[in-house]
Design a protein around this motif. Structure first.
Motif, PDB file in Angstrom:
ATOM      1  N   HIS A   1       8.231  -1.616   7.358  1.00 53.09           N
ATOM      2  CA  HIS A   1       9.299  -2.588   7.560  1.00 53.09           C
ATOM      3  C   HIS A   1      10.292  -2.606   6.408  1.00 53.09           C
ATOM      4  O   HIS A   1      11.435  -2.251   6.565  1.00 53.09           O
ATOM      5  CB  HIS A   1       8.733  -3.997   7.762  1.00 53.09           C
ATOM      6  CG  HIS A   1       8.080  -4.180   9.084  1.00 53.09           C
ATOM      7  ND1 HIS A   1       8.761  -4.092  10.270  1.00 53.09           N
ATOM      8  CD2 HIS A   1       6.808  -4.450   9.409  1.00 53.09           C
ATOM      9  CE1 HIS A   1       7.934  -4.304  11.277  1.00 53.09           C
ATOM     10  NE2 HIS A   1       6.745  -4.522  10.783  1.00 53.09           N
ATOM     11  N   HIS A   2       9.856  -3.017   5.228  1.00 52.72           N
ATOM     12  CA  HIS A   2      10.792  -3.181   4.117  1.00 52.72           C
ATOM     13  C   HIS A   2      10.055  -3.102   2.783  1.00 52.72           C
ATOM     14  O   HIS A   2       8.868  -3.389   2.711  1.00 52.72           O
ATOM     15  CB  HIS A   2      11.519  -4.521   4.225  1.00 52.72           C
ATOM     16  CG  HIS A   2      10.585  -5.690   4.314  1.00 52.72           C
ATOM     17  ND1 HIS A   2      10.096  -6.335   3.198  1.00 52.72           N
ATOM     18  CD2 HIS A   2      10.033  -6.318   5.372  1.00 52.72           C
ATOM     19  CE1 HIS A   2       9.299  -7.312   3.574  1.00 52.72           C
ATOM     20  NE2 HIS A   2       9.234  -7.321   4.889  1.00 52.72           N
ATOM     21  N   PRO A   3      10.755  -2.719   1.727  1.00 47.17           N
ATOM     22  CA  PRO A   3      10.130  -2.693   0.395  1.00 47.17           C
ATOM     23  C   PRO A   3       9.683  -4.100  -0.009  1.00 47.17           C
ATOM     24  O   PRO A   3      10.326  -5.086   0.338  1.00 47.17           O
ATOM     25  CB  PRO A   3      11.255  -2.192  -0.520  1.00 47.17           C
ATOM     26  CG  PRO A   3      12.183  -1.474   0.396  1.00 47.17           C
ATOM     27  CD  PRO A   3      12.110  -2.210   1.707  1.00 47.17           C
ATOM     28  N   GLY A   4       8.577  -4.182  -0.713  1.00 50.39           N
ATOM     29  CA  GLY A   4       8.066  -5.469  -1.166  1.00 50.39           C
ATOM     30  C   GLY A   4       7.252  -6.210  -0.134  1.00 50.39           C
ATOM     31  O   GLY A   4       6.848  -7.346  -0.348  1.00 50.39           O
ATOM     32  N   GLN A   5       6.982  -5.567   0.980  1.00 48.53           N
ATOM     33  CA  GLN A   5       6.243  -6.229   2.056  1.00 48.53           C
ATOM     34  C   GLN A   5       4.785  -6.450   1.685  1.00 48.53           C
ATOM     35  O   GLN A   5       4.235  -5.750   0.856  1.00 48.53           O
ATOM     36  CB  GLN A   5       6.328  -5.405   3.333  1.00 48.53           C
ATOM     37  CG  GLN A   5       5.619  -4.072   3.226  1.00 48.53           C
ATOM     38  CD  GLN A   5       5.955  -3.135   4.356  1.00 48.53           C
ATOM     39  OE1 GLN A   5       6.767  -3.446   5.207  1.00 48.53           O
ATOM     40  NE2 GLN A   5       5.340  -1.979   4.371  1.00 48.53           N
ATOM     41  N   ASP A   6       4.168  -7.436   2.318  1.00 48.15           N
ATOM     42  CA  ASP A   6       2.739  -7.681   2.166  1.00 48.15           C
ATOM     43  C   ASP A   6       2.046  -6.887   3.267  1.00 48.15           C
ATOM     44  O   ASP A   6       2.373  -7.019   4.444  1.00 48.15           O
ATOM     45  CB  ASP A   6       2.450  -9.177   2.328  1.00 48.15           C
ATOM     46  CG  ASP A   6       0.997  -9.498   2.093  1.00 48.15           C
ATOM     47  OD1 ASP A   6       0.146  -9.013   2.868  1.00 48.15           O
ATOM     48  OD2 ASP A   6       0.711 -10.245   1.140  1.00 48.15           O
TER      49      ASP A   6
ATOM     50  N   CYS B   1      10.019  -7.071  13.467  1.00 49.53           N
ATOM     51  CA  CYS B   1       9.278  -8.261  13.055  1.00 49.53           C
ATOM     52  C   CYS B   1       8.774  -8.085  11.626  1.00 49.53           C
ATOM     53  O   CYS B   1       8.078  -7.123  11.326  1.00 49.53           O
ATOM     54  CB  CYS B   1       8.096  -8.524  13.986  1.00 49.53           C
ATOM     55  SG  CYS B   1       7.084  -9.928  13.475  1.00 49.53           S
ATOM     56  N   HIS B   2       9.120  -9.006  10.753  1.00 53.12           N
ATOM     57  CA  HIS B   2       8.644  -8.988   9.371  1.00 53.12           C
ATOM     58  C   HIS B   2       7.638 -10.108   9.141  1.00 53.12           C
ATOM     59  O   HIS B   2       7.198 -10.326   8.024  1.00 53.12           O
ATOM     60  CB  HIS B   2       9.799  -9.167   8.398  1.00 53.12           C
ATOM     61  CG  HIS B   2      10.784  -8.052   8.418  1.00 53.12           C
ATOM     62  ND1 HIS B   2      11.809  -7.968   7.521  1.00 53.12           N
ATOM     63  CD2 HIS B   2      10.909  -6.967   9.204  1.00 53.12           C
ATOM     64  CE1 HIS B   2      12.528  -6.895   7.756  1.00 53.12           C
ATOM     65  NE2 HIS B   2      12.001  -6.268   8.779  1.00 53.12           N
TER      66      HIS B   2
ATOM     67  N   ARG C   1       0.871  -1.178   0.000  1.00 50.46           N
ATOM     68  CA  ARG C   1       0.000   0.000   0.000  1.00 50.46           C
ATOM     69  C   ARG C   1       0.905   1.224   0.000  1.00 50.46           C
ATOM     70  O   ARG C   1       1.215   1.787   1.040  1.00 50.46           O
ATOM     71  CB  ARG C   1      -0.905  -0.020   1.224  1.00 50.46           C
ATOM     72  CG  ARG C   1      -1.900  -1.147   1.154  1.00 50.46           C
ATOM     73  CD  ARG C   1      -2.881  -1.071   2.303  1.00 50.46           C
ATOM     74  NE  ARG C   1      -3.672  -2.283   2.299  1.00 50.46           N
ATOM     75  CZ  ARG C   1      -4.054  -2.925   3.386  1.00 50.46           C
ATOM     76  NH1 ARG C   1      -3.720  -2.467   4.571  1.00 50.46           N
ATOM     77  NH2 ARG C   1      -4.771  -4.013   3.299  1.00 50.46           N
ATOM     78  N   LEU C   2       1.322   1.629  -1.178  1.00 50.94           N
ATOM     79  CA  LEU C   2       2.288   2.707  -1.304  1.00 50.94           C
ATOM     80  C   LEU C   2       1.750   4.043  -0.823  1.00 50.94           C
ATOM     81  O   LEU C   2       2.515   4.927  -0.467  1.00 50.94           O
ATOM     82  CB  LEU C   2       2.750   2.819  -2.762  1.00 50.94           C
ATOM     83  CG  LEU C   2       3.383   1.553  -3.345  1.00 50.94           C
ATOM     84  CD1 LEU C   2       3.710   1.768  -4.825  1.00 50.94           C
ATOM     85  CD2 LEU C   2       4.619   1.143  -2.574  1.00 50.94           C
ATOM     86  N   SER C   3       0.430   4.201  -0.789  1.00 57.84           N
ATOM     87  CA  SER C   3      -0.152   5.463  -0.350  1.00 57.84           C
ATOM     88  C   SER C   3      -0.277   5.555   1.168  1.00 57.84           C
ATOM     89  O   SER C   3      -0.659   6.597   1.689  1.00 57.84           O
ATOM     90  CB  SER C   3      -1.534   5.640  -0.980  1.00 57.84           C
ATOM     91  OG  SER C   3      -2.407   4.609  -0.553  1.00 57.84           O
TER      92      SER C   3
END
Length: 80
Positions: free
Chosen positions: A12-17, A47-48, A3-5
């Motif tokens: 946490h990190h790029p590409g996260q769910d 925590c990822h 959810r880039l907005s």
């Protein structure tokens, strides 16, 4: 799904769910997740766990089926 907005992205990190913005297991108090106690409160900063797409899908499926959080957590622990 990212959810880039989101005003908190990336939490946490790029590409996260981002299925779970807030953890249904909070506070899990399981340091294997990367979380830990900070100033007397449980912190999920490192925590990822629920941002992993496969794990997020498994948790969502369990919730939709009406499984207890304890049952779902048992499955989550196997993925740690």
């Amino acid at each position: 799904m990212e959810r880039l907005s989101c005003d908190r992205y990336p939490c946490h990190h790029p590409g996260q769910d981002c299925t779970f913005c807030f953890c249904p297991f909070y506070p899990c108090t399981d340091e294997r997740t990367g979380g830990g106690m900070i100033d007397g409160e449980w912190s999920c900063d490192f925590c990822h766990l629920l941002h992993d797409p496969d794990l997020a899908a498994r948790v969502m499926e369990g919730l939709i089926r009406g499984e207890d959080l304890e049952e779902i957590w048992i499955e989550v622990e196997k993925m740690l």
